[in-house]
Enzyme design. Sequence first.
Site, PDB file in Angstrom:
ATOM      1  N   THR A   1      -6.025   0.659  12.045  1.00  0.00           N
ATOM      2  CA  THR A   1      -6.261   0.970  10.412  1.00  0.00           C
ATOM      3  C   THR A   1      -6.363  -0.358   9.640  1.00  0.00           C
ATOM      4  OG1 THR A   1      -4.017   1.169   9.900  1.00  0.00           O
ATOM      5  CG2 THR A   1      -5.462   3.127  10.426  1.00  0.00           C
TER       6      THR A   1
ATOM      7  N   CYS B   1       0.834  -1.314   0.033  1.00  0.00           N
ATOM      8  CA  CYS B   1       0.088   0.089  -0.096  1.00  0.00           C
ATOM      9  C   CYS B   1       0.907   1.207  -0.079  1.00  0.00           C
ATOM     10  CB  CYS B   1      -0.804  -0.025   1.161  1.00  0.00           C
ATOM     11  SG  CYS B   1       0.198   0.073   2.818  1.00  0.00           S
TER      12      CYS B   1
ATOM     13  N   CYS C   1       2.476   5.815   8.910  1.00  0.00           N
ATOM     14  CA  CYS C   1       1.582   6.053   7.686  1.00  0.00           C
ATOM     15  C   CYS C   1       0.670   7.189   8.154  1.00  0.00           C
ATOM     16  CB  CYS C   1       1.027   4.730   7.549  1.00  0.00           C
ATOM     17  SG  CYS C   1      -0.569   4.924   6.221  1.00  0.00           S
TER      18      CYS C   1
ATOM     19  N   GLU D   1       0.700  -0.480  16.379  1.00  0.00           N
ATOM     20  CA  GLU D   1      -0.049   0.522  15.924  1.00  0.00           C
ATOM     21  C   GLU D   1      -0.962   0.818  17.086  1.00  0.00           C
ATOM     22  OE1 GLU D   1      -3.865   1.876  12.999  1.00  0.00           O
ATOM     23  OE2 GLU D   1      -2.688   0.246  12.216  1.00  0.00           O
TER      24      GLU D   1
END
Length: 316
Positions: free
Chosen positions: A170, A17, A101, A131
């Site tokens: 996410t 990504c 990110c 995260e």
Amino acid sequence: MTARPLTLYLAAPRGFCAGVDRAIKIVEMALAKWGAPVYVRHEIVHNKYVVDDLREKGAVFVEELEECPGDRPVIFSAHGVPRAVPAEAARREMTYVDATCPLVSKVHIEAARHHENGLQMIMIGHAGHPETIGTMGQLPPGEVLLVETPADAATVEVRDPDRLAFVTQTTLSVDDTADIIAALQARFPNIVGPHKEDICYATTNRQEAVKAMAPHCDAMLVVGAPNSSNSKRLVEVGRRAGCSYAQLVQRAEDIDWRALDGIRSVGITAGASAPEVLIDEVIDAFRARYDVRVEQVETAQENVEFKVPRVLRIPA
């Protein structure tokens, strides 16, 4: 002896990504600018092949900032870090680059904004994931409550049921997260959610491609690392969408060929931190054993790109 025919369904989108692509680029550009070694706190992305490749180029991976010397640059991983980490790097006058990110940073900003407005935060995520640790670490202890399941949502103890907001990791399952949000909203009707869903576009797109592909497949392989949240979610989504044999593999060498005996179709996808070279390796392994026909299952096109930090775009 003629090879047996096999259809390979190839999910699109799959693999890297924009956030992963940016994070890897940050490490490579830091090495080009400052030379080796460059330190990286935690795996830059969750993929052994990627980490090993960067290690060979001069990156040194550590778990904590205290393991880094003060005179070498340090990079924070794509998953994000608690606020205390860059604060400590600044206190030590270290050169550091944040590869978080931008879509994770968006969640951090949301959490901080809700906190400033006096709301207690609920985070939907997985305990112990970098995260989750990074997002919860944006606010003071006790200000973010972790919820992993609808059952957690039914029992979480909050300060004021009318002064709540939620954010999510996410890389979660879209469907599982919807169930947890529904449970929270049923119990706390005034809870505030994000303006736009926190689950990132890449996670959502890869799960949608798997859902479209799964009914056609006798088996499904997800190329990804065992510590990659979004890769593990793809396996779960594949099974739930009708493919009873869905497995995570890091490399072609991990494929259990005996389990695939007698199959006629296999779906292949990859988590957001898995490079295309590993997907090609898996396809080649099938070509060596079967008469392969490849069919792409495309459900979305991606053209997202994130800029690297300015410090890496200016000469040393």
